[in-house]
Design a protein around this motif. Structure first.
Motif, PDB file in Angstrom:
ATOM      1  N   VAL A 124      10.001   1.926  -3.066  1.00 40.49           N
ATOM      2  CA  VAL A 124       8.732   2.402  -3.744  1.00 40.49           C
ATOM      3  C   VAL A 124       7.443   1.878  -2.983  1.00 40.49           C
ATOM      4  N   VAL A 125       6.515   2.925  -2.410  1.00 37.29           N
ATOM      5  CA  VAL A 125       5.215   2.393  -1.651  1.00 37.29           C
ATOM      6  C   VAL A 125       4.277   2.806  -2.837  1.00 37.29           C
ATOM      7  N   TYR A 126       3.143   1.663  -3.005  1.00 42.95           N
ATOM      8  CA  TYR A 126       2.259   1.504  -3.887  1.00 42.95           C
ATOM      9  C   TYR A 126       1.087   1.036  -3.537  1.00 42.95           C
ATOM     10  N   ASP A 127       0.133   1.114  -3.933  1.00 38.39           N
ATOM     11  CA  ASP A 127      -1.318   0.169  -3.751  1.00 38.39           C
ATOM     12  C   ASP A 127      -1.741   0.750  -2.473  1.00 38.39           C
ATOM     13  N   PHE A 128      -2.187   2.035  -2.406  1.00 35.87           N
ATOM     14  CA  PHE A 128      -2.551   2.647  -0.938  1.00 35.87           C
ATOM     15  C   PHE A 128      -4.092   2.337  -0.697  1.00 35.87           C
ATOM     16  N   ARG A 129      -4.804   1.756  -1.798  1.00 34.48           N
ATOM     17  CA  ARG A 129      -6.124   1.630  -1.459  1.00 34.48           C
ATOM     18  C   ARG A 129      -6.915   0.409  -1.166  1.00 34.48           C
ATOM     19  N   SER A 130      -6.163  -0.558  -1.554  1.00 33.38           N
ATOM     20  CA  SER A 130      -6.734  -1.958  -1.515  1.00 33.38           C
ATOM     21  C   SER A 130      -6.938  -2.419  -0.139  1.00 33.38           C
ATOM     22  N   HIS A 341      -5.377   2.601   9.916  1.00 28.77           N
ATOM     23  CA  HIS A 341      -4.297   1.761   9.804  1.00 28.77           C
ATOM     24  C   HIS A 341      -3.318   2.304   8.729  1.00 28.77           C
ATOM     25  N   CYS A 342      -2.284   1.507   8.694  1.00 25.74           N
ATOM     26  CA  CYS A 342      -1.007   1.854   7.946  1.00 25.74           C
ATOM     27  C   CYS A 342      -0.994   1.121   6.559  1.00 25.74           C
ATOM     28  N   SER A 343      -1.308   1.739   5.415  1.00 28.90           N
ATOM     29  CA  SER A 343      -1.601   1.108   4.030  1.00 28.90           C
ATOM     30  C   SER A 343      -0.679   1.216   3.119  1.00 28.90           C
ATOM     31  N   GLY A 344      -0.524   0.493   2.242  1.00 29.25           N
ATOM     32  CA  GLY A 344       0.597   0.488   1.004  1.00 29.25           C
ATOM     33  C   GLY A 344       1.524  -0.646   1.190  1.00 29.25           C
ATOM     34  N   VAL A 345       1.910  -1.109  -0.097  1.00 28.62           N
ATOM     35  CA  VAL A 345       2.714  -2.211  -0.271  1.00 28.62           C
ATOM     36  C   VAL A 345       4.038  -1.751  -0.521  1.00 28.62           C
ATOM     37  N   ILE A 346       5.154  -2.168  -0.051  1.00 27.23           N
ATOM     38  CA  ILE A 346       6.577  -1.531  -0.242  1.00 27.23           C
ATOM     39  C   ILE A 346       7.327  -2.525  -1.110  1.00 27.23           C
ATOM     40  N   ALA A 347       7.803  -1.817  -2.187  1.00 28.07           N
ATOM     41  CA  ALA A 347       9.004  -2.795  -3.173  1.00 28.07           C
ATOM     42  C   ALA A 347      10.253  -2.346  -2.943  1.00 28.07           C
TER      43      ALA A 347
END
Length: 347
Positions: A124-130, A341-347
């Motif tokens: 899962v990739v999420y939190d794209f904005r922070s 940039h390359c954004s998002g958090v990977i779970a």
């Protein structure tokens, strides 16, 4: 390379969870195919929880963040099972925006991606904005990377959702910004008349424009600011709803629809846009699109339903693919951050 990705999008208008499975392929350039897509309406309970999340205590908000993550995961799991899907590369989740205050360097989209991962077993990739906000960006709009790489045949792309945002080429770079609130305001006014939304703009069509109110709306400082810039519910609560509160809801709908058409056509005319792709729920508001057509010479292109409804979910799926490949998925020219940039958090 090819990737199968599921994109999840929950807009500020709370009409439901958009879920889109798409195949992406890169040869000389990126192409896509939407394979399955649907909007899953929220139950009254979920809609109420999300609508009032901005007022929760920190403890209750954290609980909702977790529970909504598991809810998203269960919806993906059901979607996969229902359509007998296999070989999915990833899930990309936008989450549901509660706070968006880039000047204070924070934004919050709830729906914990780790819970989605636990529920589905998929990356899962999420939190794209922070990350963008931390880099002095607006954290929005993010879809221009998709407009640039998947929809480049159009001079500009306009999304008419809770807020309207535009993306276009200017001096060799992709710029993008929010223009004006749309369904976040229109739906609120329609609900005062016991309707979920103003279908086709039929309510606005029979209301009367309040010229004094219209002038006040068109004079708001936000519209004079240069891009990049973005809007949030907090801005509407401070600047829009107080202006509308004493106006008959039908007349407020007529006036605000005129206001939307004025602001959008102003931007189209200033940028001399030849043709523009309209997507998002507001593209079905025929009264609004008629009004915009009368104020501009740009060609308005309203695509097939699949693109109108699922372009944002599609692009978040694409952003997830780019993240997994460690490629740029946020454009500084659109958000105002320090660099692409390359954004998002990977779970």
């Amino acid at each position: 390379m090819k990737a199968l990705a599921i994109g999840l999008m929950s807009g500020t208008s709370l009409d439901g969870l958009d879920i889109c499975l798409a195949e992406f392929e890169k040869t000389d350039q990126w192409t896509f195919k939407i394979l399955k897509a649907e909007t899953l309406p929220y139950s009254g309970d979920w809609e109420n929880k999300l609508r009032h999340s901005i007022h929760l205590s920190a403890e209750d908000l954290l609980e909702l963040h977790t529970n909504y993550g598991f809810y998203l995961g269960s919806q993906v799991k059901d979607f996969v099972e229902k359509h007998h899907l296999e070989n999915i590369s990833l899930v990309a989740s936008h989450g549901h925006t509660v706070f968006h205050q880039p000047k204070k360097r924070f934004t919050l989209q709830i729906g914990d991606g780790r819970a989605i991962r636990l529920e589905t077993g998929l990356p899962v990739v999420y939190d794209f904005r922070s990350q963008d906000v931390l880099m002095n960006g607006n954290g929005a709009p993010l879809v221009p990377i998709g407009d640039e790489l998947l929809f480049s045949e159009y001079s500009a792309c306009l999304n008419l959702g809770g807020f309207s945002n535009i993306s276009l080429q200017s001096n060799g770079r992709r710029i993008a910004f929010d223009i004006v609130p749309v369904n976040i305001v229109l739906n609120t006014l329609a609900q005062k008349l016991h309707k979920g939304f103003d279908e086709n703009g039929d309510l606005a069509r029979i209301g009367n424009i309040d010229e004094t109110l219209l002038q006040c709306l068109n004079s708001l400082d936000f519209y004079k600011k240069k891009h990049p810039k973005s809007l949030g519910i907090e801005w509407c609560n401070e600047h829009i709803f107080p202006l509308l509160q004493d106006t008959d809801p039908l007349d407020a709908l007529a006036t605000f629809t005129e206001h939307i058409a004025t602001q959008i056509s102003n931007v189209m005319n200033e940028n001399e846009i030849k043709d523009i792709l309209f997507t998002g729920g507001g593209a079905y508001n025929t009264f609004l699109t008629e009004k915009i057509r009368t104020k501009t010479s740009s060609e308005l292109i309203i695509p097939e339903k699949e693109i109108i409804d699922f372009k944002e979910a599609l692009i978040f799926a694409f952003m997830g693919v780019l993240k997994m490949n460690n490629e740029v998925n946020v454009l500084a020219s659109a958000t105002g951050s320090k660099t692409d940039h390359c954004s998002g958090v990977i779970a």
